[in-house]
Motif scaffolding. Structure first.
Motif, mmCIF file in Angstrom:
data_model
loop_
_atom_site.group_PDB
_atom_site.id
_atom_site.type_symbol
_atom_site.label_atom_id
_atom_site.label_comp_id
_atom_site.label_asym_id
_atom_site.label_seq_id
_atom_site.Cartn_x
_atom_site.Cartn_y
_atom_site.Cartn_z
ATOM 1 N N GLY A 203 18.650 39.452 70.819
ATOM 2 C CA GLY A 203 19.730 38.668 70.283
ATOM 3 C C GLY A 203 19.322 37.201 69.925
ATOM 4 O O GLY A 203 18.581 36.565 70.793
ATOM 5 N N GLU B 88 26.480 32.897 70.483
ATOM 6 C CA GLU B 88 25.569 33.975 70.021
ATOM 7 C C GLU B 88 25.776 33.858 68.361
ATOM 8 O O GLU B 88 26.600 33.518 67.679
ATOM 9 C CB GLU B 88 26.122 35.230 70.368
ATOM 10 N N LEU C 198 24.630 39.851 76.167
ATOM 11 C CA LEU C 198 23.734 39.661 75.192
ATOM 12 C C LEU C 198 22.261 40.674 75.574
ATOM 13 O O LEU C 198 22.028 41.060 76.424
ATOM 14 C CB LEU C 198 22.985 38.243 75.264
ATOM 15 N N ILE D 95 20.781 33.159 69.883
ATOM 16 C CA ILE D 95 21.768 32.279 70.298
ATOM 17 C C ILE D 95 21.636 30.815 69.900
ATOM 18 O O ILE D 95 20.108 30.393 69.697
ATOM 19 C CB ILE D 95 21.953 32.152 71.976
#
Length: 243
Positions: free
Chosen positions: A120, A152, A116, A122
Motif C-alpha cells: 500500500g 493512504e 494498510l 501512503i
C-alpha cells in the motif's frame, strides 16, 4: 534564491547564511547540511547551496544519490509490513524502514485506524529523522490533528523523478520559482490528482490509465531532458493531441 557550489565536509561561513526578515525566525537546515553545536554548519553533499531568504532556509541541492530523510519533508512511502503498533514503510530501496505509528492518522483509534496492507502507498510527513535512528513518519499534523492532504493513496500510479524535480514541484510558485508550466498546461484539458514526495516519487491519479500515464511521462520527460518553459508548452500540446 542564491546558489553557491559546495563540496562535502565544507564548513559554511556566516556570510553565506540567510538573514531572516524576522529576527525570531529560526534557521532551517535542509538536506546536505549538518549542524554541530554550538554554531558550526558542515556540508555532507556536493552541489549548489540553495538559500530561501523568505523562509530562512538553506540546503544543498543534489539530484543524484539516495534520498536522506529530513524532518518536515513530505514523502511517498510503500508499506512493507506491520507489527503490533507500527507500519514499517519503505522510503527508498536498500535503506532502513521508516516507522509509522498505526494511530498516526487523523482521528484514528484502535477501532477506526486504517488497515494498510503490504504494498500500500501512503503520503506522509517525516516527524523525526536522525542518522542514529530509523525515521518516523505520520499521516497527520500533530499540531492540528488534521490530515492536511496526507494519508493512504488509493489507485493511481507512482513515477520516479529526480530529487531536484521533486523540490521544484513542491514550490508554492511552480511557474515563477521552479520554471515549471507542464502541469498547469495539461490541467487545462486533463483532470488529475497529484502527490509529490521529496524522496523522488510522484503519485498521479486521473480519470483513466492513458491520462495518468500522460501526466507521469510528461513530468519525467521535463525532468530528464531539462526542458525550459517554451519546450514544456510544446510538449504539453503534443501530448494533449494524443488523447
Amino acid at each position: 534564491m542564491a546558489q553557491t557550489l559546495v563540496m562535502p565536509g565544507q564548513v559554511l561561513s556566516e556570510d553565506v547564511l540567510p538573514v531572516p526578515h524576522k529576527s525570531s525566525m529560526p534557521l532551517r537546515l535542509g538536506p546536505g547540511l549538518r549542524h554541530t553545536p554550538p554554531s558550526t554548519i558542515t556540508t555532507s553533499l556536493a552541489g549548489p547551496l540553495c538559500i530561501d531568504r523568505k523562509k530562512n532556509a538553506i540546503w544543498v541541492e543534489n539530484n543524484s544519490g539516495r534520498y536522506i530523510p529530513q524532518t518536515n519533508d513530505v514523502i511517498i512511502a510503500t508499506v512493507h509490513h506491520s507489527s503490533t503498533d507500527w507500519y514499517h514503510c519503505s522510503i527508498t530501496p536498500y535503506t532502513t524502514f521508516a516507522q509509522l505509528p498505526q494511530l498516526a492518522f487523523e482521528g484514528a483509534t484502535k477501532k477506526t485506524r486504517p488497515q494498510l496492507t503490504s504494498g500500500g502507498l501512503i503520503y506522509a510527513r517525516v516527524v523525526a529523522a536522525s542518522k542514529h535512528l530509523d525515521p518516523e513518519i505520520a499521516c497527520y499534523n500533530p499540531s492540528t490533528g488534521k490530515s492536511e492532504g496526507l494519508g493512504e493513496l488509493k489507485g493511481g500510479m507512482v513515477f520516479d523523478i529526480s530529487l531536484g524535480m521533486a523540490r521544484r514541484l513542491l514550490l508554492n510558485k511552480q511557474r515563477e520559482e521552479g520554471k515549471l508550466v507542464i502541469l498547469e498546461d495539461i490541467a487545462e484539458q486533463v483532470a488529475f490528482e497529484i502527490a509529490v514526495g521529496r524522496n523522488g516519487k510522484v503519485w498521479i491519479s486521473a480519470n483513466g490509465v492513458k491520462e495518468t500515464l500522460l501526466v507521469g511521462k510528461a513530468l519525467q520527460t521535463v525532468d530528464e531532458e531539462v526542458l525550459n518553459v517554451d519546450e514544456q508548452k510544446k510538449l504539453a500540446k503534443k501530448l494533449l493531441r494524443q488523447i
